[in-house]
Design a protein around this motif. Structure first.
Motif, PDB file in Angstrom:
ATOM      1  N   PHE B 206       0.754  -1.128   0.109  1.00 10.54           N
ATOM      2  CA  PHE B 206       0.030   0.046   0.009  1.00 10.54           C
ATOM      3  C   PHE B 206       1.018   1.234  -0.006  1.00 10.54           C
ATOM      4  O   PHE B 206       1.649   1.376   0.906  1.00 10.54           O
ATOM      5  N   ASP B 207       0.781   1.723  -1.170  1.00  5.73           N
ATOM      6  CA  ASP B 207       1.587   3.143  -1.111  1.00  5.73           C
ATOM      7  C   ASP B 207       0.853   4.543  -0.778  1.00  5.73           C
ATOM      8  O   ASP B 207       0.043   4.907  -1.635  1.00  5.73           O
ATOM      9  N   GLU B 208       1.036   4.833   0.427  1.00  2.17           N
ATOM     10  CA  GLU B 208       0.156   5.880   0.845  1.00  2.17           C
ATOM     11  C   GLU B 208       0.426   7.252   0.112  1.00  2.17           C
ATOM     12  O   GLU B 208      -0.801   7.869   0.008  1.00  2.17           O
ATOM     13  N   ASP B 209       1.519   7.292  -0.563  1.00  2.26           N
ATOM     14  CA  ASP B 209       1.920   8.630  -1.172  1.00  2.26           C
ATOM     15  C   ASP B 209       1.029   8.516  -2.315  1.00  2.26           C
ATOM     16  O   ASP B 209       0.965   9.754  -3.020  1.00  2.26           O
ATOM     17  N   ASP B 210       0.874   7.429  -3.041  1.00  2.00           N
ATOM     18  CA  ASP B 210       0.067   7.389  -4.134  1.00  2.00           C
ATOM     19  C   ASP B 210      -1.350   7.129  -4.144  1.00  2.00           C
ATOM     20  O   ASP B 210      -2.069   6.851  -4.915  1.00  2.00           O
ATOM     21  N   HIS B 211      -2.018   7.238  -2.743  1.00  2.56           N
ATOM     22  CA  HIS B 211      -3.307   7.167  -2.632  1.00  2.56           C
ATOM     23  C   HIS B 211      -4.085   8.351  -2.408  1.00  2.56           C
ATOM     24  O   HIS B 211      -3.528   9.227  -1.686  1.00  2.56           O
ATOM     25  N   ASP B 212      -5.299   8.260  -3.110  1.00  2.00           N
ATOM     26  CA  ASP B 212      -6.211   9.619  -3.090  1.00  2.00           C
ATOM     27  C   ASP B 212      -7.050   9.302  -1.749  1.00  2.00           C
ATOM     28  O   ASP B 212      -8.103   8.536  -2.000  1.00  2.00           O
ATOM     29  N   GLY B 213      -6.703   9.904  -0.560  1.00  2.00           N
ATOM     30  CA  GLY B 213      -7.406   9.964   0.518  1.00  2.00           C
ATOM     31  C   GLY B 213      -8.691  10.918   0.675  1.00  2.00           C
ATOM     32  O   GLY B 213      -9.194  10.747   1.868  1.00  2.00           O
ATOM     33  N   SER B 214      -8.907  11.402  -0.551  1.00  3.79           N
ATOM     34  CA  SER B 214      -9.827  12.504  -0.159  1.00  3.79           C
ATOM     35  C   SER B 214     -11.468  11.842  -0.527  1.00  3.79           C
ATOM     36  O   SER B 214     -11.534  10.572  -0.434  1.00  3.79           O
ATOM     37  N   GLU B 215     -12.609  12.860  -0.384  1.00  3.05           N
ATOM     38  CA  GLU B 215     -13.779  12.077  -0.153  1.00  3.05           C
ATOM     39  C   GLU B 215     -14.176  11.627  -1.547  1.00  3.05           C
ATOM     40  O   GLU B 215     -13.969  12.100  -2.401  1.00  3.05           O
ATOM     41  N   LYS B 216     -15.016  10.524  -1.035  1.00  4.33           N
ATOM     42  CA  LYS B 216     -15.655   9.668  -2.276  1.00  4.33           C
ATOM     43  C   LYS B 216     -16.874   9.466  -2.047  1.00  4.33           C
ATOM     44  O   LYS B 216     -17.411   9.142  -0.725  1.00  4.33           O
ATOM     45  N   THR B 217     -18.010   9.201  -2.943  1.00  4.46           N
ATOM     46  CA  THR B 217     -19.292   8.921  -2.786  1.00  4.46           C
ATOM     47  C   THR B 217     -19.443   7.484  -3.550  1.00  4.46           C
ATOM     48  O   THR B 217     -19.200   7.470  -4.889  1.00  4.46           O
ATOM     49  N   PHE B 218     -19.715   6.659  -2.973  1.00  3.02           N
ATOM     50  CA  PHE B 218     -20.096   5.310  -3.478  1.00  3.02           C
ATOM     51  C   PHE B 218     -21.136   4.354  -3.179  1.00  3.02           C
ATOM     52  O   PHE B 218     -21.352   4.156  -1.945  1.00  3.02           O
ATOM     53  N   LEU B 219     -22.173   4.327  -3.869  1.00  2.00           N
ATOM     54  CA  LEU B 219     -23.127   3.565  -3.963  1.00  2.00           C
ATOM     55  C   LEU B 219     -24.093   4.149  -2.955  1.00  2.00           C
ATOM     56  O   LEU B 219     -24.697   3.675  -1.960  1.00  2.00           O
ATOM     57  N   GLY B 220     -24.024   5.406  -2.965  1.00  2.14           N
ATOM     58  CA  GLY B 220     -24.822   6.377  -1.730  1.00  2.14           C
ATOM     59  C   GLY B 220     -24.014   6.830  -0.635  1.00  2.14           C
ATOM     60  O   GLY B 220     -24.738   7.446   0.236  1.00  2.14           O
ATOM     61  N   LYS B 221     -23.079   6.050  -0.341  1.00  2.71           N
ATOM     62  CA  LYS B 221     -22.446   6.501   1.060  1.00  2.71           C
ATOM     63  C   LYS B 221     -21.220   7.484   0.504  1.00  2.71           C
ATOM     64  O   LYS B 221     -20.520   7.377  -0.305  1.00  2.71           O
ATOM     65  N   THR B 222     -20.897   8.187   1.829  1.00  2.00           N
ATOM     66  CA  THR B 222     -19.948   8.981   1.374  1.00  2.00           C
ATOM     67  C   THR B 222     -18.844   9.108   2.551  1.00  2.00           C
ATOM     68  O   THR B 222     -19.275   8.890   3.742  1.00  2.00           O
ATOM     69  N   GLY B 223     -17.624   9.079   2.140  1.00  2.00           N
ATOM     70  CA  GLY B 223     -16.403   9.178   3.324  1.00  2.00           C
ATOM     71  C   GLY B 223     -14.852   8.981   2.551  1.00  2.00           C
ATOM     72  O   GLY B 223     -15.094   9.095   1.041  1.00  2.00           O
ATOM     73  N   ASN B 224     -14.093   9.148   3.364  1.00  2.00           N
ATOM     74  CA  ASN B 224     -12.765   9.126   2.750  1.00  2.00           C
ATOM     75  C   ASN B 224     -12.322   7.632   2.611  1.00  2.00           C
ATOM     76  O   ASN B 224     -11.445   7.107   3.240  1.00  2.00           O
ATOM     77  N   PHE B 225     -13.146   6.891   1.659  1.00  2.00           N
ATOM     78  CA  PHE B 225     -12.984   5.409   1.528  1.00  2.00           C
ATOM     79  C   PHE B 225     -11.524   5.072   0.985  1.00  2.00           C
ATOM     80  O   PHE B 225     -11.217   5.763   0.055  1.00  2.00           O
ATOM     81  N   ASN B 226     -11.119   4.006   1.843  1.00  2.00           N
ATOM     82  CA  ASN B 226     -10.031   3.246   0.905  1.00  2.00           C
ATOM     83  C   ASN B 226     -10.610   1.689   0.447  1.00  2.00           C
ATOM     84  O   ASN B 226     -11.901   1.774   0.640  1.00  2.00           O
ATOM     85  N   GLY B 227      -9.813   1.199  -0.164  1.00  2.00           N
ATOM     86  CA  GLY B 227     -10.314  -0.009  -0.875  1.00  2.00           C
ATOM     87  C   GLY B 227     -11.058  -0.856   0.372  1.00  2.00           C
ATOM     88  O   GLY B 227     -12.153  -1.368  -0.318  1.00  2.00           O
ATOM     89  N   GLU B 228     -10.712  -0.980   1.660  1.00  2.00           N
ATOM     90  CA  GLU B 228     -11.655  -2.109   2.315  1.00  2.00           C
ATOM     91  C   GLU B 228     -12.800  -1.744   2.368  1.00  2.00           C
ATOM     92  O   GLU B 228     -13.979  -2.294   2.450  1.00  2.00           O
ATOM     93  N   ASP B 229     -13.098  -0.119   2.396  1.00  2.00           N
ATOM     94  CA  ASP B 229     -14.384   0.281   2.668  1.00  2.00           C
ATOM     95  C   ASP B 229     -15.116   0.044   1.355  1.00  2.00           C
ATOM     96  O   ASP B 229     -16.495  -0.239   1.705  1.00  2.00           O
ATOM     97  N   ILE B 230     -14.816   0.129   0.319  1.00  2.00           N
ATOM     98  CA  ILE B 230     -15.446  -0.280  -0.994  1.00  2.00           C
ATOM     99  C   ILE B 230     -16.161  -1.645  -0.693  1.00  2.00           C
ATOM    100  O   ILE B 230     -17.186  -2.011  -1.076  1.00  2.00           O
ATOM    101  N   VAL B 231     -15.106  -2.637  -0.616  1.00  2.00           N
ATOM    102  CA  VAL B 231     -15.475  -4.065  -0.206  1.00  2.00           C
ATOM    103  C   VAL B 231     -16.570  -4.203   0.464  1.00  2.00           C
ATOM    104  O   VAL B 231     -17.489  -4.959   0.533  1.00  2.00           O
ATOM    105  N   GLU B 232     -16.307  -3.559   1.820  1.00  2.00           N
ATOM    106  CA  GLU B 232     -17.542  -3.506   2.910  1.00  2.00           C
ATOM    107  C   GLU B 232     -18.857  -3.207   2.213  1.00  2.00           C
ATOM    108  O   GLU B 232     -19.640  -3.936   2.275  1.00  2.00           O
ATOM    109  N   ILE B 233     -18.815  -2.229   1.445  1.00  2.00           N
ATOM    110  CA  ILE B 233     -20.099  -1.564   0.881  1.00  2.00           C
ATOM    111  C   ILE B 233     -20.680  -2.540  -0.098  1.00  2.00           C
ATOM    112  O   ILE B 233     -21.834  -3.072  -0.167  1.00  2.00           O
ATOM    113  N   ILE B 234     -19.745  -3.047  -0.862  1.00  2.00           N
ATOM    114  CA  ILE B 234     -20.326  -4.111  -1.958  1.00  2.00           C
ATOM    115  C   ILE B 234     -20.796  -5.021  -1.394  1.00  2.00           C
ATOM    116  O   ILE B 234     -21.832  -5.854  -1.894  1.00  2.00           O
TER     117      ILE B 234
END
Lengths: 380, 467, 327
Positions: B206-234
């Protein structure tokens, strides 16, 4: 046997698997840059078989040179495509599907065979000799045939005693007889099983009918091309033949390896055309010999690594022999990726040339675009 | 068809595993059906395979190129494992998350991916998807290593939703973009290249320097999602439950239409899928629980001849009947041959045609592949000295009446049942050979070939093409 | 020749690496001629004997699958004939240094002198061959032409692999499935066992090969632990070799010709590339060099012992207990 006045054009593809080193096939033997970059892996000028004052054949390509000298070989210099993919599998895929930018499961010859035989009437319109069907020939719904051993092709081929095999095939036929109402998949299996039986029956005549004074050199590619000749001369309506010769991935030991491959290839191709000539069956056959990529310009002390631009050959009596396109520059500032031969003609243009000028088909839908063609065929 | 207890258990072992030799079947069948299901879904109850001998005699397994040998080892594992569902699940996820050799030509990561499927295959969907997202082979296959914070690459984000979890029509293009941004910086350690000393492994970074840590909206939820959060929502989505359950259904129960049509083609058995979804939602996507439900269901027990064997099942299942490719390899046996056999039938393990995987069901069959399937199976019984054939022969006793030959052989290699045409054709052969004396060594030797021919005919049938 | 009383072990530094993929691909054993190095290879990239020299130049191949299918071990005799054991054909094959086939012997079976997967081989002091008879769970001694002389280890062994013979003609056998080394006297009496299952010091995970040098030091190729362990003549653990390879000469030439490979090497973890990966066979020579066929990495790693032989009067007598106070 057939009463057609004009024979249908036939196209034979020979794939050199592994990435043939074009620089040591057709050698720029008077170019000092060749010797500068091939410090280890060069063919000395005195060993080269010159074809003109700048280019010469690898010493083991003698029988091939003979065909060239008879005007039957068009050398396509610098064949390739932009941003060559150096993976064997993906590289070969790109040649097979004509889609460098996306993965496709449809082969260009699958499309071609479909055009030649739209109803899929003859399962022998396209035949591959070898184990497993090359992607170039695959397209869902287009029947093609893959033969690993022509003398023993078909179902139950493992049963050696002829009478027992026939007995087993008869039972197979009964088992796969049309069953009523057992479901679409069962029905489909029945149909397919019967198609396989029919195809094997047709192809069986080829080895039975064939006679020749040509003795092919004993090599896998020689055996494959003899199979092509046997089926072609049996007049079974085959338009596309495919076969391959492996072993061109010469990262190391190229010096001892490549000559053996060329020796087998050159002899086999020469024997093949001699055989066709003997059967007066060479007027309607051309052969394309290609490889998935060329190799690196500089050697690595033992072999050469995966590169970009390479070379291909069109061979046959209808071919107007000679040099086509431009030999890629060896000047460093013109190297592709900083280390490879840059291609000077897109392979899809050569496919297009064959499709339009030889097979009489529209090229663009098959090669997925319009590419520069060459004019390698004799005009009558 | 569930009336014959042994046949039902054989059906279970073919679907949840790769079939069984008669000896193995009788041993397992001492347990009740539900107990067998529990054993299957708990592979850890059984010892892992002894790989010492194949690693000694197939040294290819000790260097990491030539994926064909490693794919062959996988089939060898299917043949010999006491934990068949573990391998079957690895194959299942390989079907769904199809990753091919041809792009990377990097074997260590491909082996590691299959090993991951082997280890987490029966866990839950969240773990499976998280492991997949961190898998270097998948990462490279779908270009996530090129998914940079300032220059996102959406390939992985798109396929994660379309092919690996929800299916088309259940998310927007914006969801893809946002999911992709959440996976920026998920990459892998650069392995040393192939030359001069062969391949080396890689691992997730996990290359934190290359990670976009800003806010995202995914399937109606909003947060500073990382990949694990996306999987959680899926994993919370009903669409995911349905998509994964259809995959399980088509792999274990009955051939569904091809996956790419699922957004327009409803399931063949909607009630069964609904019941599976219910288990999925109740257990947060616990694969083991869903399979327990499936294997014990009536729709599974009745699903005979509803699924065409994939080539791997055909190869592994047939070899299991012959006893070849055992824990101690026979002299000269090469694992790559197992790969090659399935490959010419259309299933090159570890090298699927595209990220969409293989087209299954009747699409496994065309003239060429049927020819290969039949000849492969026939050739395995050409040799009457294989341990498996000798076992079948000994179980036939001292004599086989002509009238019994078809039935006895169908029983011993299955039990399987065949349709009337098939039975009639097989019987014509039995009639021709007459009663067979097996009471003396000499008679057995003479008649072995005739028995072997009957088995060759059986494995050529249409019915044998079904799992 | 008497063994040294004790050694001042100065070290056992890495010496050099030979070979690369596609030249010494999948090496399983190594032997030495006057000028050439013979590397036996087995696997998908070539089953043959690769000939190289000390300059790491590729001189071609000898033998091949028509002579042997599952080659396990290689011996080179004083006339530079090459002897290869074959576990698939149950034979021992001899060819000369030009690859001409001279002789094949060996018949599958479990009777005296018969073989079932012959694997590890070593010469004894008289030039006879001590041969691991794997599936018969024994070791047999043969003359060069295959005449049976002796059977060793019956009842002790499970699928033995490598063998070695020391200066005093003791026989060391890798008891593969039992994760140990068994030492027999010339007459076949069990003298010592060494090791047990595991990954700690003095423990083995399916070892493949054993070698003994002229100090009596015992080397064990601990294959599935990816290391070689060194023991003294009494079986006391001394040290382990995990791998310390540098680029071979051919490897350097290769990489220098490849811009992308150069870049990727610059991006990657070099330490990983030094390690042993499933080492197969170890051999030692009279110069106390240790040769490890680093199978998974297609190369030979070589180490050289740096030790001074001590006489009894140079070193204090043995002590029963450790002490903390030292000056």
């Amino acid at each position: 046997m057939a009463t057609t006045t004009k024979k249908d054009p036939v196209f034979v593809v020979v794939q050199l698997s592994g990435g043939n080193d074009f620089m040591n096939t057709v050698i720029p033997y008077t170019n000092p840059l060749y010797y500068d970059n091939r410090t280890f892996l060069n063919i000395p000028e005195e060993d080269v078989l010159p074809l003109d004052s700048t280019l010469g054949w690898h010493p083991e390509m003698g029988p091939f040179k003979e065909l060239y000298d008879r005007g039957m070989v068009a050398i396509v210099q610098g064949i390739g495509y932009p941003d060559s993919n150096r993976s064997h599998f993906r590289g070969m895929d790109i040649w097979h599907t004509c889609t460098p930018d996306e993965v496709s499961t449809i082969g260009w010859l699958g499309n071609t065979i479909e055009q030649l035989d739209p109803t899929g009437e003859n399962p022998l319109t396209g035949i591959n000799f070898g184990v497993g069907l090359p992607k170039a020939m695959t397209k869902a719904g287009v029947p093609v045939t893959s033969v690993s051993n022509l003398d023993n092709y078909g179902l139950m081929s493992g049963i050696t005693a002829e009478d027992q095999k026939d007995e087993a095939l008869q039972i197979f036929k009964n088992m796969y007889g049309q069953a009523v109402g057992t479901g679409p998949v069962m029905d489909y299996l029945s149909r397919t099983g019967n198609d396989v039986l029919t195809g094997a029956d047709i192809i069986k005549v080829a080895p039975e009918r064939y006679e020749s004074t040509v003795e092919y050199a004993d090599s896998p590619i020689g055996k494959s091309l003899r199979d092509v000749a046997r089926v072609h001369t049996a007049d079974l309506g085959t338009r596309i033949f495919y076969t391959q010769q492996g072993g061109y991935d010469t990262h190391a030991n190229q010096l001892p390896t490549q000559p053996g491959l060329f020796k087998d290839l050159a002899r086999a191709v020469n024997d093949f055309f001699a055989d066709l000539e003997e059967h007066d069956a060479d007027d309607n056959v051309i052969m394309l010999i290609f490889s998935e990529f060329g190799r690196r310009i500089a050697d690595n002390g033992s072999g050469t690594d995966h590169g970009s631009g390479g070379g291909a050959f069109l061979v046959g009596k209808p071919v107007d022999g000679g040099l086509y396109c431009e030999y890629p520059s060896l000047e460093r500032d013109r190297w592709a990726k900083g280390e490879d031969l840059e291609h000077t003609i897109d392979y899809r243009g050569i496919y297009g040339t064959v499709l339009e000028q030889w097979l009489g088909l529209e090229a663009a839908p098959i090669v997925q675009g319009t590419f520069e063609q060459i004019n390698p065929f004799k005009t009558n | 068809m569930g009336s014959n207890d042994l046949a039902l258990k054989a059906h279970l072992l073919r679907r949840a595993g790769f079939g069984a030799s008669r000896g193995e079947l009788e041993e397992i069948a001492k347990n009740g059906y539900e107990e067998i299901v529990e054993d299957l879904i708990h592979p850890e109850r059984f010892e892992d395979l002894d790989e010492d001998y194949i690693r000694r005699y197939n040294p290819e397994l000790s260097y990491h190129d030539g994926f064909q040998n490693h794919a062959g080892r996988w089939i060898w594992r299917m043949i010999n494992t006491k934990r068949p569902l573990e391998e079957k699940m690895a194959l299942f996820w390989h079907h769904v998350f199809a990753t091919a050799y041809y792009k990377s030509e990097h074997v260590p990561t491909l082996i590691a991916q299959i090993e991951t499927f082997r280890n987490n295959g029966l866990s839950n969907i969240k773990k499976v998807l998280n492991d997949l997202a961190k898998d270097p082979a998948m990462n490279y296959w779908l270009d996530n290593c090129e998914n940079h914070s300032d220059q996102p690459n959406e390939n992985w984000g798109r396929e994660l939703l379309e092919l690996f979890s929800m299916g088309v029509g259940n998310y927007s293009e914006d969801d893809i973009k946002n999911a992709s941004r959440a996976f920026t910086g998920w990459t892998f350690e650069q392995p040393h290249p192939l030359y001069p000393f062969g391949h080396f492994a890689s691992s997730f970074i996990f290359d934190e320097d290359d990670h976009d840590g800003s806010e995202k909206t995914f399937l109606g939820k909003t947060g500073n999602f990382n990949g694990e959060d996306i999987v959680e929502i899926i994993c919370e989505q009903p669409a995911t439950a349905k998509f994964i359950c259809r995959h399980l259904y088509t792999f274990f129960v009955e051939d569904e239409p091809q996956v790419h049509t699922w957004s327009i083609e409803e399931p063949r058995n909607p009630e069964a899928i609904d019941e599976m979804i219910k288990v999925f939602m109740e257990t947060d996507g616990d694969i083991r629980s869903i399979l327990r439900f499936v294997f014990n269901s009536d729709f599974f027990k009745d699903a005979w001849y509803k699924k065409v064997k994939n080539p791997t099942e055909l190869v592994a299942g047939t070899i299991k009947l012959t006893g070849m490719y055992d824990v101690i390899p026979k002299e000269g046996e090469a694992l790559g041959t197992l790969y090659g056999s399935a490959s010419v039938m259309g299933q090159a393990l570890m090298n699927p045609p595209t990220v969409e995987g293989w087209h299954t069901g009747s699409e496994w069959i065309d003239g060429g592949t049927l020819n290969e399937r039949v000849n492969f199976a026939v050739n395995q019984f050409d040799d009457v000295s294989t341990p498996g054939f000798k076992d079948i022969l000994s179980r036939l006793g001292d004599q086989v009446k002509s009238d019994d030959l078809v039935g006895r052989c169908l029983d011993l290699i299955g039990p399987i049942e065949v349709g009337n045409e098939t039975h009639a054709a097989l019987s014509s052969y039995a009639d021709a050979v007459g009663d067979l004396d097996l009471s003396t060594d000499q008679a057995r030797t003479e008649n072995a070939v005739k028995i072997a021919r009957m088995i060759q005919l059986i494995v050529s049938t249409r019915e044998y093409q079904f799992a | 020749m008497a063994l040294a009383h004790e050694l001042l072990r100065s070290g056992f530094p890495y010496y050099m690496t030979l070979g690369q993929r596609r030249v010494t691909s999948n090496p399983v054993d190594i032997g030495f001629g006057k000028e050439n190095v013979y590397v036996l290879t087995k696997g998908g990239l070539g089953t043959e004997v690769r000939v190289i020299n000390w300059e790491d130049e590729n001189l071609g191949v000898l033998g091949g699958t028509d002579l042997f299918q599952w080659p396990a071990a290689l011996l080179v005799d004083s006339e530079e004939n090459l002897i290869v054991s074959d576990e698939a054909k149950h034979t021992v094959v001899t060819m000369d240094k030009d690859g001409n086939h001279l002789e094949t012997w060996g018949v599958k079976g479990d009777g005296e002198g018969e073989l079932d997967r012959p694997s590890g081989m070593s010469f004894d002091s008289e030039g006879n061959i001590v041969l691991s008879d794997t599936m018969n769970n024994r070791v047999q001694r043969f003359t060069r032409s295959g005449e049976h002389l002796q059977t060793i280890g019956v009842g002790d062994l499970d699928s033995p692999w490598g063998v070695a013979v020391d200066q005093l003609d003791n026989v060391y056998v890798v008891d593969w499935k039992n994760d140990r080394i068994v030492k027999y006297s010339r007459d076949g009496d069990l003298v010592m066992t060494l090791g047990s299952s595991g990954s700690g010091k003095g423990e083995f995970n399916r070892p493949s090969s054993v070698a003994v040098d002229n100090h009596g030091d015992i080397y064990v190729c601990d294959r599935q632990n990816n290391r070689v362990q060194l023991f003294n003549k009494e079986g006391k653990y001394i040290q382990s070799f995990h791998g310390n390879a540098s680029l071979s000469k051919s490897g350097q030439t290769y990489i220098l010709a490849n811009a992308v490979t150069l870049r990727l090497r610059a991006m990657s973890d070099v330490e990983k590339t030094q390690l042993l990966d499933v080492p197969m066979t170890i051999r030692v020579d009279d110069d106390f060099r240790l040769f490890i066929t680093d199978f998974g990495n297609h190369r030979i790693q070589i180490y050289k012992k740096d030790a001074i032989e001590l006489s009894q009067d140079q070193i204090a007598p043995e002590m029963r207990n450790p002490i903390l106070f030292t000056t």
